[in-house]
Design a protein around this motif. Sequence first.
Motif, mmCIF file in Angstrom:
data_model
loop_
_atom_site.group_PDB
_atom_site.id
_atom_site.type_symbol
_atom_site.label_atom_id
_atom_site.label_comp_id
_atom_site.label_asym_id
_atom_site.label_seq_id
_atom_site.Cartn_x
_atom_site.Cartn_y
_atom_site.Cartn_z
ATOM 1 N N ILE A 123 0.844 -1.198 0.000
ATOM 2 C CA ILE A 123 0.000 0.000 0.000
ATOM 3 C C ILE A 123 0.878 1.247 0.000
ATOM 4 C CG2 ILE A 123 -1.651 1.365 1.345
ATOM 5 C CD1 ILE A 123 -2.716 -1.359 2.414
ATOM 6 N N GLY A 124 1.894 1.243 0.844
ATOM 7 C CA GLY A 124 2.803 2.378 0.893
ATOM 8 C C GLY A 124 3.475 2.632 -0.435
ATOM 9 N N GLN A 125 3.906 1.571 -1.088
ATOM 10 C CA GLN A 125 4.585 1.723 -2.373
ATOM 11 C C GLN A 125 3.633 2.264 -3.439
ATOM 12 O OE1 GLN A 125 7.199 -1.403 -3.481
ATOM 13 N NE2 GLN A 125 7.243 -0.816 -5.619
ATOM 14 N N VAL A 126 2.441 1.713 -3.517
ATOM 15 C CA VAL A 126 1.472 2.157 -4.520
ATOM 16 C C VAL A 126 1.081 3.615 -4.280
ATOM 17 C CG1 VAL A 126 -0.908 1.852 -5.329
ATOM 18 C CG2 VAL A 126 0.575 -0.138 -5.046
ATOM 19 N N LEU A 127 0.902 3.990 -3.015
ATOM 20 C CA LEU A 127 0.460 5.348 -2.690
ATOM 21 C C LEU A 127 1.623 6.313 -2.446
ATOM 22 C CD1 LEU A 127 -2.536 4.498 -0.328
ATOM 23 C CD2 LEU A 127 -2.588 5.037 -2.782
ATOM 24 N N LYS A 128 2.850 5.835 -2.644
ATOM 25 C CA LYS A 128 4.058 6.668 -2.486
ATOM 26 C C LYS A 128 4.183 7.218 -1.066
ATOM 27 C CE LYS A 128 4.995 6.480 -6.932
ATOM 28 N NZ LYS A 128 5.421 5.195 -7.360
ATOM 29 N N ILE A 129 3.964 6.337 -0.089
ATOM 30 C CA ILE A 129 4.066 6.702 1.327
ATOM 31 C C ILE A 129 5.151 5.845 1.958
ATOM 32 C CG2 ILE A 129 2.845 6.680 3.545
ATOM 33 C CD1 ILE A 129 0.264 7.055 1.917
ATOM 34 N N PRO A 130 6.089 6.445 2.697
ATOM 35 C CA PRO A 130 7.146 5.641 3.317
ATOM 36 C C PRO A 130 6.579 4.681 4.364
ATOM 37 C CG PRO A 130 7.377 7.976 3.890
ATOM 38 C CD PRO A 130 6.211 7.864 2.971
ATOM 39 N N VAL A 131 7.156 3.480 4.402
ATOM 40 C CA VAL A 131 6.727 2.448 5.342
ATOM 41 C C VAL A 131 7.902 2.135 6.265
ATOM 42 C CG1 VAL A 131 5.854 0.093 5.594
ATOM 43 C CG2 VAL A 131 5.143 1.472 3.633
ATOM 44 N N TYR A 132 7.626 2.112 7.566
ATOM 45 C CA TYR A 132 8.648 1.838 8.571
ATOM 46 C C TYR A 132 8.289 0.576 9.334
ATOM 47 C CZ TYR A 132 10.370 6.446 7.534
ATOM 48 O OH TYR A 132 10.888 7.533 6.876
#
Length: 189
Positions: A123-132
């Motif tokens: 989801i983070g990758q598709v929405l361009k949001i960093p994931v930690y």
Amino acid sequence: MQRIYELEDHTKLCAEMSSIMSLLHEGIVNDPQNLYLLASDTEEGEKISRILKAYFQPMFRHVHTFSIENLNGEKTELFRDEGLRNLVKVIVQIVRVVPGREEECVINATGGYKAQISFAGLIGQVLKIPVYYLFEGFASVISLPEMPVFFDYKIWLKHFQLFRDLYQLGVISTKLLPERTDLSALKGA
């Protein structure tokens, strides 16, 4: 709760608390406005959600909690077919309402079921949001690298009806595929 606040080493807390504290201490989240906590729809999930909300309320302007329906280990099929989908839906709905999401939003994939980590990362990758994520034994969170996959919105829009049908059916039927679809790779040819 006071005894927890008095701990000097945030790594001694549970994974959810430790990872969020790491995001704050490292300046990854430097203007703590909204914290969204997602929990499984179990008694334990609800209890932990309440504890985390109480703990983080002094640190964030708003703390929101969501119970994700069927995201529990009680019924495997419901977890797979509905729980993970519900998780994705809630994350996407949250991201949609975050103003300036590119600058303000991060996904903390720590805690919960292991399957959630992969879904959160995607989801983070598709929405361009960093994931930690905070690995057990690490002192601080790490940013998960992007996976070598690409989400092409044009292809998704072109085949939207097919994807919607697949979602509603919960299965893949070759009858739904366009006639020109090459399935030889699936047959081992």
